[in-house]
Design an enzyme around this catalytic site. Structure first.
Site, PDB file in Angstrom:
ATOM      1  CG  LEU A  24     -22.704  -2.207   9.785  1.00  0.00           C
ATOM      2  CD1 LEU A  24     -24.190  -2.296   9.447  1.00  0.00           C
ATOM      3  CD2 LEU A  24     -22.344  -0.761  10.145  1.00  0.00           C
TER       4      LEU A  24
ATOM      5  CE  LYS B  18      -7.932 -10.084  11.124  1.00  0.00           C
ATOM      6  NZ  LYS B  18      -8.578  -9.892   9.863  1.00  0.00           N
TER       7      LYS B  18
ATOM      8  CD  GLU C 101      -2.813  -6.426   1.310  1.00  0.00           C
ATOM      9  OE1 GLU C 101      -3.741  -7.241   1.451  1.00  0.00           O
ATOM     10  OE2 GLU C 101      -2.403  -5.697   2.224  1.00  0.00           O
ATOM     11  CG  PHE C 102      -8.515  -5.337  -1.838  1.00  0.00           C
ATOM     12  CD1 PHE C 102      -8.748  -4.052  -1.371  1.00  0.00           C
ATOM     13  CD2 PHE C 102      -8.188  -5.502  -3.175  1.00  0.00           C
ATOM     14  CE1 PHE C 102      -8.670  -2.948  -2.218  1.00  0.00           C
ATOM     15  CE2 PHE C 102      -8.120  -4.412  -4.037  1.00  0.00           C
ATOM     16  CZ  PHE C 102      -8.358  -3.131  -3.558  1.00  0.00           C
TER      17      PHE C 102
ATOM     18  CB  CYS D 296      -4.448  -2.677   7.191  1.00  0.00           C
ATOM     19  SG  CYS D 296      -3.417  -4.101   6.838  1.00  0.00           S
TER      20      CYS D 296
ATOM     21  CB  THR E 119      -0.912  -0.013   1.240  1.00  0.00           C
ATOM     22  OG1 THR E 119      -1.655  -1.231   1.213  1.00  0.00           O
ATOM     23  CG2 THR E 119      -1.873   1.162   1.236  1.00  0.00           C
TER      24      THR E 119
ATOM     25  N   GLY F  10      -7.813  -2.196  15.095  1.00  0.00           N
ATOM     26  CA  GLY F  10      -6.350  -2.185  15.210  1.00  0.00           C
ATOM     27  C   GLY F  10      -5.745  -2.858  14.005  1.00  0.00           C
TER      28      GLY F  10
HETATM   29  C1  UGA Z   1      -7.933  -4.962   6.525  1.00  0.00           C
HETATM   30  C2  UGA Z   1      -8.953  -5.047   5.374  1.00  0.00           C
HETATM   31  O1  UGA Z   1     -10.137  -5.682   5.834  1.00  0.00           O
HETATM   32  C3  UGA Z   1      -8.378  -5.819   4.195  1.00  0.00           C
HETATM   33  O2  UGA Z   1      -9.295  -5.791   3.107  1.00  0.00           O
HETATM   34  C4  UGA Z   1      -7.066  -5.157   3.769  1.00  0.00           C
HETATM   35  O3  UGA Z   1      -6.448  -5.861   2.711  1.00  0.00           O
HETATM   36  C5  UGA Z   1      -6.110  -5.134   4.932  1.00  0.00           C
HETATM   37  O4  UGA Z   1      -6.722  -4.393   6.019  1.00  0.00           O
HETATM   38  C6  UGA Z   1      -4.848  -4.467   4.475  1.00  0.00           C
HETATM   39  O5  UGA Z   1      -4.881  -3.281   4.091  1.00  0.00           O
HETATM   40  O6  UGA Z   1      -3.821  -5.148   4.354  1.00  0.00           O
HETATM   41  P1  UGA Z   1      -7.137  -6.600   8.515  1.00  0.00           P
HETATM   42  O7  UGA Z   1      -6.462  -5.393   9.083  1.00  0.00           O
HETATM   43  O8  UGA Z   1      -6.364  -7.857   8.396  1.00  0.00           O
HETATM   44  O9  UGA Z   1      -7.693  -6.273   7.019  1.00  0.00           O
HETATM   45  O10 UGA Z   1      -8.358  -6.943   9.433  1.00  0.00           O
HETATM   46  P2  UGA Z   1      -9.938  -6.691   9.456  1.00  0.00           P
HETATM   47  O11 UGA Z   1     -10.605  -8.003   9.535  1.00  0.00           O
HETATM   48  O12 UGA Z   1     -10.374  -5.771   8.413  1.00  0.00           O
HETATM   49  O13 UGA Z   1     -10.088  -5.998  10.902  1.00  0.00           O
HETATM   50  C7  UGA Z   1      -9.436  -4.783  11.225  1.00  0.00           C
HETATM   51  C8  UGA Z   1      -9.852  -4.309  12.598  1.00  0.00           C
HETATM   52  O14 UGA Z   1     -11.208  -3.865  12.576  1.00  0.00           O
HETATM   53  C9  UGA Z   1      -9.771  -5.373  13.699  1.00  0.00           C
HETATM   54  O15 UGA Z   1      -9.227  -4.805  14.871  1.00  0.00           O
HETATM   55  C10 UGA Z   1     -11.218  -5.771  13.937  1.00  0.00           C
HETATM   56  O16 UGA Z   1     -11.464  -6.214  15.248  1.00  0.00           O
HETATM   57  C11 UGA Z   1     -11.927  -4.461  13.643  1.00  0.00           C
HETATM   58  N1  UGA Z   1     -13.333  -4.623  13.206  1.00  0.00           N
HETATM   59  C12 UGA Z   1     -13.623  -5.231  12.033  1.00  0.00           C
HETATM   60  C13 UGA Z   1     -14.346  -4.133  14.019  1.00  0.00           C
HETATM   61  O17 UGA Z   1     -14.097  -3.548  15.108  1.00  0.00           O
HETATM   62  N2  UGA Z   1     -15.637  -4.263  13.597  1.00  0.00           N
HETATM   63  C14 UGA Z   1     -15.969  -4.876  12.427  1.00  0.00           C
HETATM   64  O18 UGA Z   1     -17.177  -4.945  12.112  1.00  0.00           O
HETATM   65  C15 UGA Z   1     -14.934  -5.360  11.625  1.00  0.00           C
END
Ligand code: UGA
Length: 436
Positions: A248, A318, A147-148, A258, A124, A255
């Site tokens: 949501l 997470k 990447e996503f 990313c 990124t 955290g």
């Molecule tokens: C995130 C994006 O979801 C990916 O699409 C992206 O590729 C990635 O960043 C990146 O840029 O490399 P990631 O950081 O691995 O992925 O994790 P997520 O599952 O998105 O969660 C991020 C944070 O948001 C966690 O702390 C999680 O607990 C929190 N979260 C997520 C919430 O508090 N509520 C939600 O509804 C979803």
């Protein structure tokens, strides 16, 4: 599985989490892959079949595709093997909030300006980076292919993406075609666009998801004031297809490596161009405040935290990862210690990493051990095994059976009937309410 007919050899620079998943998944799609890292110990370990990160499904994929995968420290070996070079190096934030591009710059230098080769940027980067690299790099084509992947489900996200984004300038059309062809076995939509737009799609997507989280966190906070249940609100909102049910889930803040970094980077990028991204500034601020709200909930139950023992269930940012970067547990532990509380903790995976970051926390071998003698517990990470805890036993072992469920993950009725006071996020019966 043998090499797919007509498949393109793939080079991967940087065998961190993104690079390793990318290498393994391209091999799974039938490509031959040469992955290069400067860390000789890591390369040797991978050569022996060891997997340096915790990512579900990855060890199996690496094992299954061993024949098509090779790891090296030698950039020459990679350049000899592949014309598509996926750059997967880290771009951490600097103190100013800008992205640190030094690893990208080193990779670009090492690749050189090879005619007929393409640098495919997975890392990124700020919008405009591709244009600058392309200008300097002579004959090297440039493709932005962000990447996503989510940690914990990266293999699934690679193999089942909603879309693949491929950004290139018209002169590099051949390279964009080749990248799109490498992903072809997935049969997923490919968004073909220019480099700057591809770079922006990545930052904007992460910023939007972070906005959804901060939004629902604020709705949760209002729910606590007015007696609504955010779980119901989220369910009702999510069924509207324009909103959607994902991201949501309220909690104690986002955290990881990313969202915190990319929201900051986009805010900074906008600021550097003279635009104040007000909404994003609030998203970041709300997230910081959300991490601290737990302290208020604990204080309402315990009064002064000095001399109290608080157990943290989960530490990683997470579940299904050992990653502690920007984890809410770090802020929470520091604040609890600052208030004079003793902190115990259990995390099924990130114990070793967390130990270095949290030197004053007492680590336990199990959730029940962490709860032993505690005056309150905070569920920080929703590891599935925490749903299986025997809450009656837990209540018996705690000094006072009080739970702050920072992820709304536990069953409030089960905890209450085991004798707990239960506080969730934006759920009825929060600390201070009659229903607690
Ligand atoms: C995130 C994006 O979801 C990916 O699409 C992206 O590729 C990635 O960043 C990146 O840029 O490399 P990631 O950081 O691995 O992925 O994790 P997520 O599952 O998105 O969660 C991020 C944070 O948001 C966690 O702390 C999680 O607990 C929190 N979260 C997520 C919430 O508090 N509520 C939600 O509804 C979803």
């Amino acid at each position: 599985m043998s090499e797919r007919k007509g498949s393109e050899p793939i080079g991967v620079v940087g065998v961190g989490w993104v690079g390793l998943v990318t290498a393994a998944c391209f091999a799974e799609l039938g490509h031959r892959v040469v992955a290069r890292d400067i860390d000789a110990a890591k390369v040797e370990a991978l050569g022996r079949g060891e997997v340096p990160i915790h990512e579900p499904g990855l060890p199996e994929l690496l094992e299954r595709n061993r024949e098509r995968l090779s790891f090296t420290t030698d950039m020459g070996e990679l350049l000899d093997a592949a014309r598509l070079i996926f750059v997967c190096v880290q771009t951490p934030p600097t103190y100013s909030g800008d992205a640190d591009l030094s690893a990208v710059e080193t990779a670009v230098e090492e690749i050189g300006d090879g005619e007929g080769r393409a640098l495919v940027m997975k890392s990124t980067v700020p919008v405009g980076t591709g244009r600058k690299i392309r200008k300097k790099a002579g004959g090297l084509a440039y493709v932005s292919c962000p990447e996503f992947l989510r940690e914990g489900s990266a293999v699934h996200d690679f193999l089942e993406p909603d879309r693949v984004v491929v950004g290139a300038e018209p002169a590099d059309e051949w390279a964009a075609d080749a990248v799109a062809a490498a992903y072809e076995p997935l049969c997923k939509p490919v968004v073909r666009t220019d480099v700057a737009s591809a770079e922006m799609i990545k930052l904007a997507s992460n910023a939007f998801l972070a906005t959804k989280i901060s939004f629902i966190n604020e709705i949760a906070n209002v729910c606590e004031e007015v007696g609504a249940d955010v779980a119901e609100v989220s369910r009702g909102m999510g069924l509207d297809q324009r909103i959607g049910p994902k991201f949501l889930q309220p909690g104690i803040g986002f955290g990881g490596s990313c969202f915190p970094k990319d929201t900051q980077a986009l805010k900074q990028l906008a600021g550097n161009s003279g635009y104040h991204f007000q909404l994003l500034s609030s998203v970041i601020e709300v997230n910081e405040l959300q991490k601290r709200r737990v302290m208020g909930k604990l204080a309402k139950r315990l009064g002064s935290l000095s001399g109290k023992r608080v157990a943290l269930l989960g530490l990683a940012f997470k579940p299904d990862t050992d990653d502690m970067r920007e984890a809410s547990s770090l802020v929470l532990a520091a604040r609890l210690e600052g208030e004079g509380a003793e902190v115990t903790a259990f995390d099924p995976v990130s114990g070793a990493q967390a130990g270095e970051l949290l030197p004053n926390v007492k680590f336990s071998e199990s959730a029940l051990d962490a709860l032993d003698g505690a005056d309150a517990a905070v569920l920080v990470t929703e590891w599935p095994e925490f749903a299986e805890i025997d809450w009656v036993e837990a209540a018996g072992r705690m000094n006072a059976a009080q739970m702050v469920d920072g992820r709304n993950f536990l069953d409030p009725d089960a905890l209450r009937s085991a004798g707990f006071t239960y506080d969730g996020i934006g759920r009825p019966g929060v600390a201070g309410d009659a229903g607690g």
